[in-house]
Design an enzyme around this catalytic site. Structure first.
Site, short mmCIF file in Angstrom:
data_model
loop_
_atom_site.label_atom_id
_atom_site.label_comp_id
_atom_site.label_asym_id
_atom_site.label_seq_id
_atom_site.Cartn_x
_atom_site.Cartn_y
_atom_site.Cartn_z
N TYR A 1 42.50 59.65 48.22
CA TYR A 1 43.72 60.38 48.55
C TYR A 1 44.17 59.92 49.96
O TYR A 1 43.35 59.83 50.88
CB TYR A 1 43.43 61.89 48.53
CG TYR A 1 44.48 62.72 49.20
CD1 TYR A 1 45.78 62.74 48.72
CD2 TYR A 1 44.18 63.48 50.33
CE1 TYR A 1 46.76 63.49 49.35
CE2 TYR A 1 45.15 64.24 50.96
CZ TYR A 1 46.44 64.24 50.47
OH TYR A 1 47.40 64.97 51.09
N ASP B 1 34.68 64.15 46.14
CA ASP B 1 35.86 65.01 46.05
C ASP B 1 36.11 65.23 44.55
O ASP B 1 36.46 64.30 43.83
CB ASP B 1 37.05 64.29 46.71
CG ASP B 1 38.32 65.13 46.71
OD1 ASP B 1 38.50 65.94 45.78
OD2 ASP B 1 39.15 64.95 47.62
N ARG C 1 36.25 86.01 60.86
CA ARG C 1 36.05 84.56 60.95
C ARG C 1 34.63 84.20 60.51
O ARG C 1 34.40 83.18 59.87
CB ARG C 1 36.32 84.06 62.39
CG ARG C 1 35.90 82.62 62.61
CD ARG C 1 36.53 81.99 63.84
NE ARG C 1 36.40 82.79 65.03
CZ ARG C 1 35.28 82.99 65.74
NH1 ARG C 1 34.14 82.43 65.36
NH2 ARG C 1 35.28 83.74 66.84
N LYS D 1 44.78 72.74 44.25
CA LYS D 1 45.11 72.08 42.99
C LYS D 1 44.59 72.91 41.81
O LYS D 1 44.99 74.05 41.65
CB LYS D 1 44.56 70.65 43.01
CG LYS D 1 44.89 69.89 44.31
CD LYS D 1 46.37 69.68 44.50
CE LYS D 1 46.75 68.67 45.55
NZ LYS D 1 46.72 69.09 46.94
#
Ligand code: PLP
Length: 407
Positions: free
Chosen positions: A113, A185, A60, A210
């Protein structure tokens, strides 16, 4: 070492062929959740571990595969620090949490978005007492007007989804100055076509789901910045505060996918330009939204701040939802699906799919009609793609004739 260019970094940054003494030419997938320590060091500080020097304790906190990917993403965005998250949503949410505290204010592009808009409204505004003002950021003056003394975060997307509106990154960076953290973004353009940090943004986020991964087979996100203090906050949230990081297998997938980002983006763009021009000339289309078209109201800005116009476009059918349905359901090459940025062409109806959660009034106000179609243009043969769209228009006409009782 000499400074390498984008396509070289995409292939090789973060690969260490001598790792583990066996000379893997590509970074292996380190699935271990924990790592054997060479000795007991009671003074070991978990906060001062340096993965680049081989200090691995627990996945982690840091993992060699994720670390390799983070180096590559930092290099591609031209930043110092990168953090890979388990989705684009968690990347954006963690970034915002790293910046604001209750009582602060956020200014964001109204045409975001839908998921980002929801997290800003429902999580930050409603639950965390961080007021969010949405503005039409196509005009930087609107951002300037919305800024307040307590504004700590300014959040933009460019181009936007699905109407492909742009905001001027350099102008907004100037408006924001040192008063707030300015983030972009960069999912739609990818770092290959747009470099927000170079244009003055403080931080960039991606849905790596994406273009960066590019094969529609991994969900992930990333945040990249040059700001050491901000990086420290993001690192805390990724590793300790939220414990949200991209797992080793997905890190490997993204490392592999991103190698071909430049060639993919060039092909996405070449195909998108042909399709945009084809649609612009079509009698059954009333509008096409693609920054590569001279008719796009911000074509000039796109040419200045982007090195390519990307692979996403949307268009308005001269018809209604049932025409759109006939069109979409007849296609053979395009897949009817949400998401974007993969090698395969995807097509969708925002009003009934990605933007369905918005109120109909809000959709209407934003120009998201029942006959607006969004395409994520893939890298297939362009003739097959155009033939498929021909098929869609024929199906639409057949449907119309049937409804009119012509046959
Ligand atoms: N940003 C943009 C521009 C997007 O299109 C998406 C998803 O569609 C996201 C962020 C969220 O990414 P993810 O689905 O990986 O959480």
């Amino acid at each position: 070492m000499s400074k390498k260019r984008f396509s070289t970094l995409a292939v090789s940054e973060g690969e260490e062929p001598t790792w583990e003494g066996v000379g893997d030419a590509v970074s292996p997938i380190h699935l271990a959740s924990t790592f054997a320590l060479p000795e007991l060091d009671p003074d070991m500080s978990l906060e001062e571990l340096d993965p680049d020097s081989g200090d691995y304790v627990y996945s982690r906190l840091s993992n060699p595969t994720r670390n390799a990917l983070e180096h590559r993403l930092a290099a591609l965005e031209g930043g110092e620090h990168a953090f890979a998250f388990s989705s684009g949503t968690s990347a954006i949410s963690s970034l915002a949490l790293a910046v604001v505290t209750p009582g602060d204010h956020i200014v964001a592009f109204e045409d975001l978005y839908g998921g980002t808009r929801r997290l800003l409204e429902d999580l930050f505004d409603e639950r965390l007492d961080v007021e969010v003002t949405f503005v039409d950021a196509t005009d930087p003056d609107n951002v300037a007007d919305a800024m307040r003394p307590e504004t700590e975060f300014v959040w933009m997307e460019t181009p936007t989804n699905p109407l492909m509106q742009l905001c001027d990154i350099e102008a907004i960076a100037e408006v924001v100055g040192d008063d707030a953290v300015f983030g972009v973004d960069n999912t739609f353009s990818s770092p290959y076509f747009q470099q927000p940090l170079e244009l003055g943004a403080d931080v960039v986020a991606h849905s790596t789901t994406k273009y960066i991964n590019g094969h529609s087979d991994s969900v992930g996100g990333a945040v990249i910045t040059d700001d050491d203090d901000l990086a420290e906050q993001i690192e805390f949230l990724q590793q300790v505060g939220l414990g949200d990081m991209l797992p080793p297998f997905d890190s490997y997938m993204v490392m592999r996918g991103v190698k071909t980002l430049p060639v993919r983006m060039r092909q996405h763009e070449a195909n998108a330009q042909v399709i945009a021009e084809y649609l612009e000339d079509h009698d059954l289309v009333t509008d096409v939204f693609y920054p590569g078209l001279e008719s796009h109201p911000q074509h000039e800005l796109a040419s200045e701040q982007m090195s390519g116009y990307g692979g996403i476009l949307s268009f308005e059918l001269d018809g209604d939802m049932s025409d759109a349905r006939a069109f979409l359901e007849s296609l053979e090459v395009f897949t009817l699906a949400v998401s974007l940025g993969g090698v395969e062409s995807l097509i969708e109806l925002p009003a009934g799919m990605t933007h369905e959660p918005l109120d109909p009034e809000e959709r209407e106000a934003r120009g998201i009609t029942d006959s607006l179609i969004r395409i994520s243009v893939g890298i297939e043969d362009i003739d097959d793609l155009v033939e498929d769209l021909d098929r869609g228009f024929e199906a639409m006409e057949t449907e119309r004739s049937a409804v009119a009782g012509d046959d």
